[in-house]
Motif scaffolding. Sequence first.
Motif, PDB file in Angstrom:
ATOM      1  N   LEU A 198      -0.275   6.740   5.074  1.00 21.44           N
ATOM      2  CA  LEU A 198       0.123   7.771   6.040  1.00 21.44           C
ATOM      3  C   LEU A 198      -0.779   9.009   6.005  1.00 21.44           C
ATOM      4  O   LEU A 198      -0.495  10.006   6.675  1.00 21.44           O
ATOM      5  CB  LEU A 198       1.582   8.197   5.800  1.00 21.44           C
ATOM      6  CG  LEU A 198       2.615   7.061   5.805  1.00 21.44           C
ATOM      7  CD1 LEU A 198       4.006   7.593   5.537  1.00 21.44           C
ATOM      8  CD2 LEU A 198       2.607   6.314   7.136  1.00 21.44           C
ATOM      9  N   LYS A 199      -1.850   8.935   5.266  1.00 23.60           N
ATOM     10  CA  LYS A 199      -2.733  10.103   5.158  1.00 23.60           C
ATOM     11  C   LYS A 199      -3.412  10.388   6.494  1.00 23.60           C
ATOM     12  O   LYS A 199      -4.091   9.505   7.054  1.00 23.60           O
ATOM     13  CB  LYS A 199      -3.779   9.839   4.068  1.00 23.60           C
ATOM     14  CG  LYS A 199      -4.637  11.050   3.770  1.00 23.60           C
ATOM     15  CD  LYS A 199      -5.566  10.784   2.605  1.00 23.60           C
ATOM     16  CE  LYS A 199      -6.512  11.971   2.421  1.00 23.60           C
ATOM     17  NZ  LYS A 199      -7.417  11.782   1.304  1.00 23.60           N
TER      18      LYS A 199
ATOM     19  N   ALA B 229      -5.982  -1.420  18.284  1.00 21.52           N
ATOM     20  CA  ALA B 229      -5.956  -0.244  17.402  1.00 21.52           C
ATOM     21  C   ALA B 229      -6.680   0.923  18.083  1.00 21.52           C
ATOM     22  O   ALA B 229      -6.246   2.070  18.009  1.00 21.52           O
ATOM     23  CB  ALA B 229      -6.597  -0.580  16.065  1.00 21.52           C
ATOM     24  N   LEU B 230      -7.786   0.631  18.766  1.00 24.76           N
ATOM     25  CA  LEU B 230      -8.536   1.693  19.460  1.00 24.76           C
ATOM     26  C   LEU B 230      -7.714   2.280  20.613  1.00 24.76           C
ATOM     27  O   LEU B 230      -7.764   3.477  20.872  1.00 24.76           O
ATOM     28  CB  LEU B 230      -9.874   1.141  19.995  1.00 24.76           C
ATOM     29  CG  LEU B 230     -10.907   0.739  18.927  1.00 24.76           C
ATOM     30  CD1 LEU B 230     -12.121   0.091  19.574  1.00 24.76           C
ATOM     31  CD2 LEU B 230     -11.340   1.942  18.088  1.00 24.76           C
ATOM     32  N   CYS B 231      -6.971   1.417  21.278  1.00 24.99           N
ATOM     33  CA  CYS B 231      -6.184   1.877  22.443  1.00 24.99           C
ATOM     34  C   CYS B 231      -4.900   2.619  22.047  1.00 24.99           C
ATOM     35  O   CYS B 231      -4.277   3.262  22.885  1.00 24.99           O
ATOM     36  CB  CYS B 231      -5.793   0.696  23.332  1.00 24.99           C
ATOM     37  SG  CYS B 231      -7.198  -0.078  24.121  1.00 24.99           S
ATOM     38  N   MET B 232      -4.502   2.468  20.794  1.00 26.71           N
ATOM     39  CA  MET B 232      -3.227   3.062  20.369  1.00 26.71           C
ATOM     40  C   MET B 232      -3.443   4.372  19.615  1.00 26.71           C
ATOM     41  O   MET B 232      -4.494   4.614  19.052  1.00 26.71           O
ATOM     42  CB  MET B 232      -2.469   2.094  19.435  1.00 26.71           C
ATOM     43  CG  MET B 232      -2.199   0.729  20.007  1.00 26.71           C
ATOM     44  SD  MET B 232      -0.881   0.728  21.224  1.00 26.71           S
ATOM     45  CE  MET B 232       0.534   0.617  20.164  1.00 26.71           C
ATOM     46  N   HIS B 233      -2.380   5.131  19.575  1.00 22.56           N
ATOM     47  CA  HIS B 233      -2.379   6.366  18.789  1.00 22.56           C
ATOM     48  C   HIS B 233      -2.266   5.995  17.311  1.00 22.56           C
ATOM     49  O   HIS B 233      -1.502   5.113  16.952  1.00 22.56           O
ATOM     50  CB  HIS B 233      -1.175   7.212  19.219  1.00 22.56           C
ATOM     51  CG  HIS B 233      -1.094   8.526  18.531  1.00 22.56           C
ATOM     52  ND1 HIS B 233      -1.541   9.680  19.115  1.00 22.56           N
ATOM     53  CD2 HIS B 233      -0.643   8.859  17.299  1.00 22.56           C
ATOM     54  CE1 HIS B 233      -1.363  10.680  18.263  1.00 22.56           C
ATOM     55  NE2 HIS B 233      -0.813  10.206  17.162  1.00 22.56           N
ATOM     56  N   ARG B 234      -3.033   6.663  16.463  1.00 21.39           N
ATOM     57  CA  ARG B 234      -2.914   6.481  15.016  1.00 21.39           C
ATOM     58  C   ARG B 234      -2.847   7.854  14.352  1.00 21.39           C
ATOM     59  O   ARG B 234      -3.249   8.846  14.973  1.00 21.39           O
ATOM     60  CB  ARG B 234      -4.132   5.718  14.453  1.00 21.39           C
ATOM     61  CG  ARG B 234      -4.153   4.243  14.838  1.00 21.39           C
ATOM     62  CD  ARG B 234      -3.127   3.476  14.021  1.00 21.39           C
ATOM     63  NE  ARG B 234      -3.302   2.045  14.153  1.00 21.39           N
ATOM     64  CZ  ARG B 234      -2.789   1.306  15.129  1.00 21.39           C
ATOM     65  NH1 ARG B 234      -2.082   1.896  16.086  1.00 21.39           N
ATOM     66  NH2 ARG B 234      -2.973   0.007  15.168  1.00 21.39           N
ATOM     67  N   VAL B 235      -2.398   7.890  13.106  1.00 24.94           N
ATOM     68  CA  VAL B 235      -2.298   9.206  12.445  1.00 24.94           C
ATOM     69  C   VAL B 235      -3.660   9.896  12.398  1.00 24.94           C
ATOM     70  O   VAL B 235      -3.754  11.112  12.346  1.00 24.94           O
ATOM     71  CB  VAL B 235      -1.737   9.096  10.997  1.00 24.94           C
ATOM     72  CG1 VAL B 235      -0.243   8.959  11.009  1.00 24.94           C
ATOM     73  CG2 VAL B 235      -2.386   7.982  10.223  1.00 24.94           C
ATOM     74  N   TYR B 236      -4.728   9.116  12.412  1.00 27.03           N
ATOM     75  CA  TYR B 236      -6.065   9.702  12.254  1.00 27.03           C
ATOM     76  C   TYR B 236      -6.869   9.749  13.562  1.00 27.03           C
ATOM     77  O   TYR B 236      -8.013  10.170  13.570  1.00 27.03           O
ATOM     78  CB  TYR B 236      -6.851   8.905  11.185  1.00 27.03           C
ATOM     79  CG  TYR B 236      -6.838   7.413  11.446  1.00 27.03           C
ATOM     80  CD1 TYR B 236      -7.758   6.818  12.306  1.00 27.03           C
ATOM     81  CD2 TYR B 236      -5.880   6.593  10.848  1.00 27.03           C
ATOM     82  CE1 TYR B 236      -7.744   5.456  12.548  1.00 27.03           C
ATOM     83  CE2 TYR B 236      -5.847   5.227  11.098  1.00 27.03           C
ATOM     84  CZ  TYR B 236      -6.779   4.666  11.937  1.00 27.03           C
ATOM     85  OH  TYR B 236      -6.737   3.320  12.191  1.00 27.03           O
ATOM     86  N   LYS B 237      -6.262   9.315  14.681  1.00 26.33           N
ATOM     87  CA  LYS B 237      -7.046   9.366  15.927  1.00 26.33           C
ATOM     88  C   LYS B 237      -6.187   9.302  17.182  1.00 26.33           C
ATOM     89  O   LYS B 237      -5.055   8.797  17.166  1.00 26.33           O
ATOM     90  CB  LYS B 237      -8.064   8.207  15.951  1.00 26.33           C
ATOM     91  CG  LYS B 237      -7.420   6.863  16.166  1.00 26.33           C
ATOM     92  CD  LYS B 237      -8.449   5.905  16.682  1.00 26.33           C
ATOM     93  CE  LYS B 237      -7.912   4.726  17.407  1.00 26.33           C
ATOM     94  NZ  LYS B 237      -6.874   4.863  18.356  1.00 26.33           N
TER      95      LYS B 237
ATOM     96  N   ILE C  91       0.857  -1.205   0.000  1.00 30.99           N
ATOM     97  CA  ILE C  91       0.000   0.000   0.000  1.00 30.99           C
ATOM     98  C   ILE C  91       0.890   1.252   0.000  1.00 30.99           C
ATOM     99  O   ILE C  91       1.848   1.328   0.773  1.00 30.99           O
ATOM    100  CB  ILE C  91      -0.938   0.020   1.235  1.00 30.99           C
ATOM    101  CG1 ILE C  91      -1.781  -1.268   1.295  1.00 30.99           C
ATOM    102  CG2 ILE C  91      -1.822   1.261   1.244  1.00 30.99           C
ATOM    103  CD1 ILE C  91      -2.760  -1.474   0.172  1.00 30.99           C
ATOM    104  N   SER C  92       0.533   2.206  -0.848  1.00 33.22           N
ATOM    105  CA  SER C  92       1.414   3.386  -0.973  1.00 33.22           C
ATOM    106  C   SER C  92       1.337   4.290   0.260  1.00 33.22           C
ATOM    107  O   SER C  92       0.317   4.333   0.954  1.00 33.22           O
ATOM    108  CB  SER C  92       1.061   4.178  -2.231  1.00 33.22           C
ATOM    109  OG  SER C  92      -0.171   4.832  -2.009  1.00 33.22           O
ATOM    110  N   ASP C  93       2.438   5.031   0.477  1.00 31.58           N
ATOM    111  CA  ASP C  93       2.518   5.950   1.618  1.00 31.58           C
ATOM    112  C   ASP C  93       1.403   6.987   1.599  1.00 31.58           C
ATOM    113  O   ASP C  93       0.882   7.365   2.643  1.00 31.58           O
ATOM    114  CB  ASP C  93       3.869   6.686   1.595  1.00 31.58           C
ATOM    115  CG  ASP C  93       4.990   5.815   2.153  1.00 31.58           C
ATOM    116  OD1 ASP C  93       4.680   4.705   2.619  1.00 31.58           O
ATOM    117  OD2 ASP C  93       6.156   6.251   2.111  1.00 31.58           O
ATOM    118  N   SER C  94       1.054   7.457   0.396  1.00 27.82           N
ATOM    119  CA  SER C  94       0.054   8.531   0.309  1.00 27.82           C
ATOM    120  C   SER C  94      -1.285   8.088   0.917  1.00 27.82           C
ATOM    121  O   SER C  94      -2.039   8.901   1.432  1.00 27.82           O
ATOM    122  CB  SER C  94      -0.133   8.959  -1.147  1.00 27.82           C
ATOM    123  OG  SER C  94      -0.611   7.852  -1.890  1.00 27.82           O
ATOM    124  N   ILE C  95      -1.538   6.806   0.890  1.00 27.76           N
ATOM    125  CA  ILE C  95      -2.781   6.283   1.492  1.00 27.76           C
ATOM    126  C   ILE C  95      -2.532   5.891   2.946  1.00 27.76           C
ATOM    127  O   ILE C  95      -3.262   6.287   3.861  1.00 27.76           O
ATOM    128  CB  ILE C  95      -3.301   5.068   0.689  1.00 27.76           C
ATOM    129  CG1 ILE C  95      -3.715   5.520  -0.710  1.00 27.76           C
ATOM    130  CG2 ILE C  95      -4.456   4.390   1.410  1.00 27.76           C
ATOM    131  CD1 ILE C  95      -4.129   4.406  -1.629  1.00 27.76           C
TER     132      ILE C  95
END
Length: 378
Positions: free
Chosen positions: A250-251, A325-333, A244-248
């Motif tokens: 890491l968005k 995933a819910l408990c961790m930090h993500r780029v979108y949350k 999967i490309s970075d643009s997707i």
Amino acid sequence: MEIKEFSSTTAKKQLMLLADFGRQLTGETDFDKLLSVIATQISKIIGVKRCFIFIKDDKNKEFWSKIARGKGLKHTEIHLPLNGDSIAAFVGRTGNTVNIQNANENTTFSRALDRITGFKTNSVLAIPLINKEGNIIGVFQLSNKKNNKAFDGNDEGLLKLLASLAGTNIEIAALYNEVQLANLETIYRLAITAEYRDQYDTKAHLQHISEICHKLAKDLNFNDGDADIIKNASMLHDIGKVAISDSILLKPGKLTEDEYNRMKMHAIYGGKILESAKSKILKIAYKMSLYHHEKYDGSGYPFALSGVHIPIEARILSVADVFDALCMHRVYKRPWSEQKAYEYIVDHSGSDFDPEVVQAFKRIFDDVKKMYYVKIKK
Ligand SMILES: [Fe+2]
Ligand SMILES: [Fe+2]
């Protein structure tokens, strides 16, 4: 051993224990379990208070023992230098048998091991553990017979017999252990590669989901071996993200429909990477990778499978993966609290998740919480 000894009830009992010893060793390739079985059986057959199995480690120039039987023993791992003055080191260096009838009267007896274990040795029987090439690979060391007598020729003969029976098994298990470790390390590093780009805490995520999967599998009555496989295979679930490309990936904002559809392809790519795998662990990893975004009610992807049509390993992983995933930090949350994430899992039982797996998750949740507590406290 004398024939007349074997005619006694004790000797008959010993013979039965000996046959049982051979049976229990057969097929046990887990190194730690094998050593544990051997130590327990030897203690039983010869009737001793303490049984050490020292394994020679040439690389670290030491003998180590993981298994130490007996009351009050706090240490579970003991390390003794190869060239030290311990009995194990002496036997391991010279190949001689050591039989100390009375440790208190023996001026050469070293209390090095007693100092580590806090155990008072009165008598000792130690013999080398020799492989079929004739090399010393370890030492069996027994302390204090249960009847408080000294070790005699019968004990010596019996221990040598047990050592020769156990030697090959120990060597095979040690090799198996090394191959296994190398395999797991490769899997772990591959998994890190897959998760590395889009996660701040890749190692923690992999550790969490693999631990949760393991606990769920155990709670759902998978045997130890299969639970271990589920634990380790789970780490590869997002291996398809490498395509999967970075643009997707890491968005930071919301993905467009097209981007989301391309993102969903990571399950298919993961499946392609792992399809036709030969080993059990990669076969399970294949199922987890391909089906981990399927939902119990059939609303997931890539195939919209539902219920038991989704492999159980993927149903287990899906709970572990979403929770972490819910408990961790993500780029979108931002990270959710464990309690909020738990409620999400429970609320989506029967829709996103298999209700039976959610029930298991409820039972293990107290244990799971501790894992996150430790993480925060570090
Ligand atoms: Fe995924
Ligand atoms: Fe994941």
